[in-house]
Design a protein around this motif. Structure first.
Motif, PDB file in Angstrom:
ATOM      1  N   UNK A 280      41.684  37.470  36.100  1.00 29.71           N
ATOM      2  CA  UNK A 280      41.515  37.769  37.526  1.00 29.71           C
ATOM      3  C   UNK A 280      40.274  37.078  38.086  1.00 29.71           C
ATOM      4  N   UNK A 281      39.170  37.154  37.347  1.00 29.97           N
ATOM      5  CA  UNK A 281      37.889  36.665  37.866  1.00 29.97           C
ATOM      6  C   UNK A 281      37.686  35.175  37.644  1.00 29.97           C
ATOM      7  N   UNK A 313      45.303  30.470  36.729  1.00 26.11           N
ATOM      8  CA  UNK A 313      44.710  31.771  36.435  1.00 26.11           C
ATOM      9  C   UNK A 313      44.919  32.775  37.558  1.00 26.11           C
ATOM     10  N   UNK A 314      45.121  32.308  38.774  1.00 27.02           N
ATOM     11  CA  UNK A 314      45.485  33.247  39.838  1.00 27.02           C
ATOM     12  C   UNK A 314      46.811  33.921  39.493  1.00 27.02           C
ATOM     13  N   UNK A 315      47.727  33.129  38.976  1.00 23.83           N
ATOM     14  CA  UNK A 315      49.019  33.671  38.556  1.00 23.83           C
ATOM     15  C   UNK A 315      48.860  34.535  37.303  1.00 23.83           C
ATOM     16  N   UNK A 316      48.051  34.064  36.363  1.00 20.36           N
ATOM     17  CA  UNK A 316      47.841  34.824  35.128  1.00 20.36           C
ATOM     18  C   UNK A 316      47.192  36.176  35.409  1.00 20.36           C
ATOM     19  N   UNK A 317      46.265  36.202  36.346  1.00 22.46           N
ATOM     20  CA  UNK A 317      45.621  37.463  36.688  1.00 22.46           C
ATOM     21  C   UNK A 317      46.615  38.477  37.216  1.00 22.46           C
ATOM     22  N   UNK A 318      47.538  38.010  38.046  1.00 17.52           N
ATOM     23  CA  UNK A 318      48.574  38.900  38.576  1.00 17.52           C
ATOM     24  C   UNK A 318      49.488  39.384  37.459  1.00 17.52           C
ATOM     25  N   UNK A 320      48.716  39.660  34.278  1.00 13.62           N
ATOM     26  CA  UNK A 320      47.989  40.567  33.392  1.00 13.62           C
ATOM     27  C   UNK A 320      47.877  41.965  33.998  1.00 13.62           C
ATOM     28  N   UNK A 321      47.644  42.037  35.292  1.00 14.07           N
ATOM     29  CA  UNK A 321      47.528  43.347  35.930  1.00 14.07           C
ATOM     30  C   UNK A 321      48.880  44.044  36.004  1.00 14.07           C
ATOM     31  N   UNK A 322      49.864  43.365  36.587  1.00 14.24           N
ATOM     32  CA  UNK A 322      51.128  44.020  36.908  1.00 14.24           C
ATOM     33  C   UNK A 322      52.068  44.150  35.715  1.00 14.24           C
ATOM     34  N   UNK A 323      52.025  43.179  34.799  1.00 14.56           N
ATOM     35  CA  UNK A 323      53.012  43.157  33.715  1.00 14.56           C
ATOM     36  C   UNK A 323      52.438  43.491  32.347  1.00 14.56           C
ATOM     37  N   UNK A 324      51.111  43.654  32.274  1.00 10.56           N
ATOM     38  CA  UNK A 324      50.491  44.012  30.996  1.00 10.56           C
ATOM     39  C   UNK A 324      49.665  45.287  31.132  1.00 10.56           C
ATOM     40  N   UNK A 325      48.599  45.244  31.932  1.00  6.91           N
ATOM     41  CA  UNK A 325      47.671  46.376  31.989  1.00  6.91           C
ATOM     42  C   UNK A 325      48.330  47.651  32.522  1.00  6.91           C
ATOM     43  N   UNK A 326      49.013  47.552  33.652  1.00  5.73           N
ATOM     44  CA  UNK A 326      49.617  48.760  34.235  1.00  5.73           C
ATOM     45  C   UNK A 326      50.736  49.332  33.361  1.00  5.73           C
ATOM     46  N   UNK A 327      51.624  48.502  32.799  1.00  8.57           N
ATOM     47  CA  UNK A 327      52.619  49.056  31.866  1.00  8.57           C
ATOM     48  C   UNK A 327      51.988  49.696  30.630  1.00  8.57           C
ATOM     49  N   UNK A 328      50.918  49.107  30.109  1.00  5.09           N
ATOM     50  CA  UNK A 328      50.249  49.709  28.955  1.00  5.09           C
ATOM     51  C   UNK A 328      49.618  51.051  29.329  1.00  5.09           C
TER      52      UNK A 328
END
Length: 365
Positions: A280-281, A313-318, A320-328
């Motif tokens: 994200x950053x 990385x703008x795409x990767x950040x999205x 990571x948040x929506x498809x990795x962190x929140x599901x976990x």
């Protein structure tokens, strides 16, 4: 009333302080060299008695450094540097460098493992003490991750960011590339260590991130190739770890922290929280570097890595948040706070490293 008396330092005190630091550097340098020799020793675990003098002296300095770095309020910079360099020399054996196979003879050494554990135990306690872990356990994890990601996507420019954009010279830019090559030439290597196991949507998203970092299997499109091209534009060393001696301990700590989190499956949530922040950053930092390169009138090849990362990385950040962190967070509700811990630690350590890099650039200019 405030005194207007100017106190000049005592010359003897300054000289004594300088000599003390010189002795400390020599002490740590000697211990690191001893450790390098131990690393290269055939069948290390079975000849420790033969190398007892060298082992004992190294362990003595190691104990001194741990106390100086983690049991001292001010924290000894030289001790931090020594410990992170030793830890990295152990951790790097978890990756393959396409070099002499004998370099890996001791990769499963119990002695090296004990050295690593001794450093990590003290260091990780010190790092965790800087975060209110109890408070994190009370948070609405999904909401906090969404809010933090939104804030970190395009943060206000700091003074260091303005310096990079507006003042850093070409010499400073080359110094930035030298330090950044430590990670840029082996990018994605630690992520690769967590991908094995059961298949699900989270795993597949992580694989997609890695594949893009690795150019979808084409060396010409691999992100490390773009970084090497930037170095080539300045006639700089393109070998991994070519500028290892320039890397501040704060940067080494980020690498070693991620080695630890990817080594321990129990830290899977922490690692993915940290990776979410990193992706994200990242574009915000890369925009600063790109702006500096453009101001300096550098070639496209001398800044291509930053341009590529801003887009991807703008795409990767999205992802990571929506498809990795929140599901976990949904899958592990009782432990989901560890995602925030990983996120916050990566931010804290990343900010610390970025500050150290700018300080190093200023000194080099």
């Amino acid at each position: 009333m405030q005194s207007n008396l100017v106190m000049f330092p005592n010359a003897g005190v300054v000289e004594k302080s300088t000599k003390t630091e010189e002795r400390t550097v020599t002490k740590y340098d000697r211990a690191e060299q001893q450790f390098i020799e131990l690393l290269a020793t055939e069948d290390l675990d079975n000849i420790l008695d033969v190398e007892a003098a060298k082992v004992n002296e190294f362990e003595r300095i190691l104990s001194i450094a741990i106390r100086a770095a983690y049991q001292n309020d001010c924290g000894d910079r030289l001790a931090h540097q020594f410990l992170q360099r030793i830890l990295y020399r152990i951790n790097r054996l978890k990756l393959f460098w396409y070099d002499d196979l004998r370099h890996y003879n001791n990769e499963r050494s119990l002695y090296l493992c004990s050295c690593r554990n001794q450093i990590e135990a003290a260091w990780q306690d010190w790092e965790l003490a800087q975060i209110d872990v109890t408070a994190l356990q009370q948070l609405d994890v999904k909401q906090v991750l969404i809010e933090r990601s939104s804030n970190d996507l395009d943060p206000p420019l700091s003074e260091d960011s303005k310096y990079i954009r507006e003042q850093m010279t070409e010499a400073g830019y080359r110094h930035l590339l030298a330090i950044s090559s430590f990670d840029g030439l082996v990018e994605g290597s630690r992520l690769a260590r967590i991908l094995g196991g059961a298949a699900n949507e989270v795993q597949c998203t992580l694989v997609r991130v890695l594949l893009e970092e690795y150019g979808n299997g084409r060396l010409s499109r691999k992100h490390s190739t773009f970084f090497a091209q930037m170095l080539t534009e300045f006639g700089m060393n393109t070998q991994p770890e070519g500028y290892f001696d320039l890397v501040p301990w704060e940067v080494l700590a980020c690498a070693n922290h991620n080695f630890l989190l990817t080594e321990r499956k129990r830290y899977f949530l922490r690692y993915n929280g940290g990776l979410t922040y990193f992706e994200v950053a990242g574009p915000g930092a890369y925009r600063n570097y790109l702006a500096a390169a453009q101001r300096l009138g550098l070639s496209a090849a001398a800044m291509g890595y930053w341009e590529l990362h801003i887009k991807e990385d703008e795409r990767h950040g999205q992802w990571m948040l929506e498809d990795v962190a929140l599901p976990l967070a949904e899958q592990y509700p009782d432990d989901a706070w560890e995602l925030v811990l990983g996120y916050d630690q990566e931010k804290l350590m990343g900010d610390r490293a970025a500050k150290a890099v700018v300080q190093s650039i200023r000194k080099a200019e």
